[in-house]
Design an enzyme around this catalytic site. Structure first.
Site, PDB file in Angstrom:
ATOM      1  N   TYR A 147     -90.007 -14.497-120.959  1.00  0.00           N
ATOM      2  CA  TYR A 147     -91.266 -13.813-121.287  1.00  0.00           C
ATOM      3  C   TYR A 147     -91.928 -14.656-120.659  1.00  0.00           C
ATOM      4  CZ  TYR A 147     -89.964  -9.169-123.181  1.00  0.00           C
ATOM      5  OH  TYR A 147     -89.602  -7.945-123.833  1.00  0.00           O
ATOM      6  N   ASP A 207     -83.959 -10.366-132.814  1.00  0.00           N
ATOM      7  CA  ASP A 207     -83.007 -11.115-133.167  1.00  0.00           C
ATOM      8  C   ASP A 207     -82.999 -12.604-133.063  1.00  0.00           C
ATOM      9  OD1 ASP A 207     -81.813  -8.244-132.132  1.00  0.00           O
ATOM     10  OD2 ASP A 207     -82.959  -8.034-130.370  1.00  0.00           O
ATOM     11  N   HIS A 450     -82.886 -15.368-118.267  1.00  0.00           N
ATOM     12  CA  HIS A 450     -82.721 -14.151-118.409  1.00  0.00           C
ATOM     13  C   HIS A 450     -84.733 -13.484-118.255  1.00  0.00           C
ATOM     14  CE1 HIS A 450     -84.335 -13.344-122.782  1.00  0.00           C
ATOM     15  NE2 HIS A 450     -83.044 -14.116-123.121  1.00  0.00           N
ATOM     16  N   TYR A 531     -94.333  -2.956-121.748  1.00  0.00           N
ATOM     17  CA  TYR A 531     -94.683  -2.970-123.424  1.00  0.00           C
ATOM     18  C   TYR A 531     -94.610  -4.587-123.008  1.00  0.00           C
ATOM     19  CZ  TYR A 531     -91.795  -5.618-126.407  1.00  0.00           C
ATOM     20  OH  TYR A 531     -91.352  -6.186-126.715  1.00  0.00           O
ATOM     21  N   ARG A 532     -94.606  -4.857-122.670  1.00  0.00           N
ATOM     22  CA  ARG A 532     -94.759  -6.390-121.946  1.00  0.00           C
ATOM     23  C   ARG A 532     -94.452  -7.465-120.936  1.00  0.00           C
ATOM     24  NH1 ARG A 532     -91.121 -10.017-127.621  1.00  0.00           N
ATOM     25  NH2 ARG A 532     -92.911 -11.938-127.261  1.00  0.00           N
TER      26      ARG A 532
END
Ligand code: ADP
Length: 606
Positions: A147, A207, A450, A531-532
């Site tokens: 992000y 995670d 990623h 959502y993000r």
């Protein structure tokens, strides 16, 4: 692992707030060795330019401002970002830039990092930023992988790294089953402390366990126990506002007796009047310096895996999940994953399974899956049930019979699967034990990074299929493997795809940016929103929430301008630009991210 070159050991939790607990030393060392063995690019390259200055600031003005900040919070607590940039890896992440850079590594960087040591010093930094009109960008731990990492949205901002010196667990209240933490407390640290005190309590972890408990919650991250909605399970905040004032939310707004903290601060969330906490999540309205969380009482638990044979089962699986989720028979936030991830979570590179460079074909996935414990299947559901043995058995009976309607589904317990199977890692995460297993994703490609694409769909087969089909088509168009994981809450699912790209390839970076742009646009046309998202795509995502002539963004801007008239706090975060930035070309829309890759820039052309 014996053939891999041994890397210097990762930092221990005892020596660094962002380090690893001793129970995971071996695993972390192996993960690091494996990751570095896939790296073909040097650890760093010489900087092309000196310090990236904040906008509208000369070097002289910058130097004067930095000297003042050093006087205010100490010489050692302000560090210029003028050294070669090192991406590191999960446990040794940078606070200077986005380690998973999409645009050029040097484009999304800070000018310096400040390390305040208390709420009082955060106030000092905020006042300093107002005085010198320099943007600041707070981070807690700064992992935020996929992000944007620690990258400020406006290049040249000062990163305010709260975690390094503000990393205390301020309280664990065993009777109230709650805690209060500072920004630098990781899931690892909180878990270890609960264990050390031998409390019969669980934390909830995502995670990967290295993130900040506070940072993840205010970015509305999720975990997997029944208390997996982190923001919903917080209780009370202490915030420094952009004008330097301190605010306590919830019952913290009422003073306790004789100057003590309010005794119900971690017991009741909203207090009296508007519930203001929400506006400090995914925003740039304040710097959160303390936050309370509820903890879960330890309980019995049983993880399981169900496989489904056919790709076309997907909508039916979702239909079977919906009543189970809404009636809260599913114990936690379960995951539905595409079978390709059974290959990926082994930690083996893509080249082990498939020699081509195109997305791995369906028949190759099928061939390999047939040799794995999951067998030849298409979808894999991981769930966990909680309670005593009898109630778990009853719950499992209901779940088994609900999924039995899908022909060929197979049910597995951890005891049915080999010791190194992924289910054992899920069983840990789903009982609040922070681990590192998900790092193995990054062995898929050399120099892997990623991006997450994370739309929300109703828990309904027809909706999920629309989002899934768009993903299939666009991943194919841009040449990326599709790794969908659906995290199921009652009425909605977070459909999360992890798009893995090679950081050393501008071609892959351009394609991944193009893929994100089209995914956001196409799903929004169907009515599904993220959502993000990564900082680079915040403007586009925010722009999709545009009902009634952008009423929501106009509301956010009104709050932003009232709280932060000088626009110093994280301008552009979540697409919210203060008035002194608006209309000047800062927004990254259209193909601007793609164009910035390989020599362009994300700053407006002034
Ligand atoms: P983690 O390490 O848990 O992934 P980060 O510390 O990177 O989380 O936080 C995620 C994002 O949330 C940051 O990039 C930042 O924009 C915002 N953020 C983090 N901590 C704070 C804070 N204490 N106050 C305000 N915003 C924050």
């Amino acid at each position: 692992m014996e053939n891999l070159k041994r890397q210097p050991p990762p930092p221990a939790l005892t020596e660094r707030h962002s380090g690893i607990p001793s129970r995971l030393y071996g695993i972390a060392q192996e993960a690091k060795n494996r990751l570095y063995s896939n790296k073909t690019v040097p650890e760093s390259v010489p900087r092309r330019a000196d310090v990236r200055l904040p906008p509208d600031t000369t070097r002289d003005e910058f130097d004067i401002a930095i000297a003042a900040l050093k006087r205010d919070i100490g010489d050692d607590n302000v560090v210029l970002n003028n050294q070669p940039l090192v991406d590191g890896w999960y446990l040794e992440h940078p606070n200077t830039h986005d380690a998973f850079h999409v645009v050029d590594q040097e484009d999304l960087v800070c000018s310096a990092v400040a390390y305040p040591g208390s709420t009082g010093e955060v106030q000092v930094v905020v006042r300093w930023a107002n005085k010198y009109a320099i943007p600041i960008y707070p981070i807690s731990m700064g992992r935020n992988v996929g992000y944007g990492g620690t990258a400020p949205r406006v290049p040249g901002s000062i990163v305010v790294d709260l975690g390094k010196r503000m990393n205390k667990i301020l309280n664990i209240d065993a009777e109230n089953a709650s805690c209060v933490v500072e920004p630098g407390v990781s899931y690892f640290a909180l878990y270890e402390e609960v264990q050390r005190r031998k409390l019969p309590l669980w934390i909830d972890t995502p995670d990967l366990g290295g993130g900040s408990v506070l940072g993840n919650a205010i970015d509305r991250g999720v975990g997997y126990t029944p208390m997996g909605d982190h923001f919903a399970c917080h209780c009370g905040m202490e915030i420094v506002l952009p004008n330097g004032e301190i605010l306590r939310t919830g019952m913290g707004a009422m003073p306790g007796k004789n100057g003590a903290d309010n005794p119900t601060w971690q017991s009741f969330q909203p207090a009296y009047g508007p519930y203001s906490d929400g506006i400090f999540s995914q925003s740039n309205f304040g710097i959160v310096c303390q936050m309370g969380f509820w903890l879960m009482h330890e309980t019995g638990h049983q993880s399981y895996m169900i496989t489904f044979p056919s790709e076309e089962d997907f909508p039916d699986i979702v239909e079977a999940i919906r009543p189970l989720a809404q009636k809260r028979i599913l114990g936690n936030i379960p995951q539905l994953r595409h079978v390709v991830q059974e290959l990926n979570v082994t930690g083996l590179p893509k080249s082990h399974w498939y020699a081509g460079s195109s997305p791995i074909p369906r028949d190759i996935i099928q061939k390999h899956a047939a040799q794995l414990p999951c067998g030849d299947c298409s979808w894999v559901f991981y769930g966990t049930q909680y309670g005593d043995e009898t109630s778990i058995e009853t719950q499992l009976d209901i779940i088994r019979s609900a999924f039995a309607n899908i022909p060929g589904s197979r049910f597995f317990l951890p005891s049915d699967l080999p010791d190194d199977h992924y289910i054992h890692s899920r069983a840990l995460v789903c009982s609040g034990v922070p681990i590192l297993r998900e790092l193995d994703w990054l062995n898929w490609k050399p120099n892997a990074a990623h991006l997450f694409f994370s739309p929300i769909t109703p828990t309904r087969g027809a909706d999920a299929k629309i989002v899934h089909d768009i993903n299939i088509r666009l991943h194919k168009k841009y040449g990326f493997d599709l790794f969908p994981t659906l995290c199921v809450a009652g009425r909605e699912m977070h459909y999360i795809t992890n798009i893995i790209y090679d950081r050393s390839s501008n071609d892959e970076k351009r394609r991944v940016a193009g893929l994100m742009r089209e995914l956001i646009a196409e799903t929004a046309r169907e009515g599904y929103g993220e959502y993000r998202t990564h900082v680079l795509f915040a403007d586009q995502v925010a722009g999709t929430y545009n009902w009634n002539n952008n009423a929501l963004m106009r509301f956010n801007e009104t709050i932003k301008d009232a709280l932060d008239p000088n626009g110093i706090l994280a301008p552009g975060r979540n697409g919210i630009w203060p008035k002194n930035y608006r209309g000047k070309g800062w927004e990254l829309l259209g193909d601007r991210v793609e164009k910035a890759i390989g020599g362009g820039t994300i700053s407006p052309k002034l």
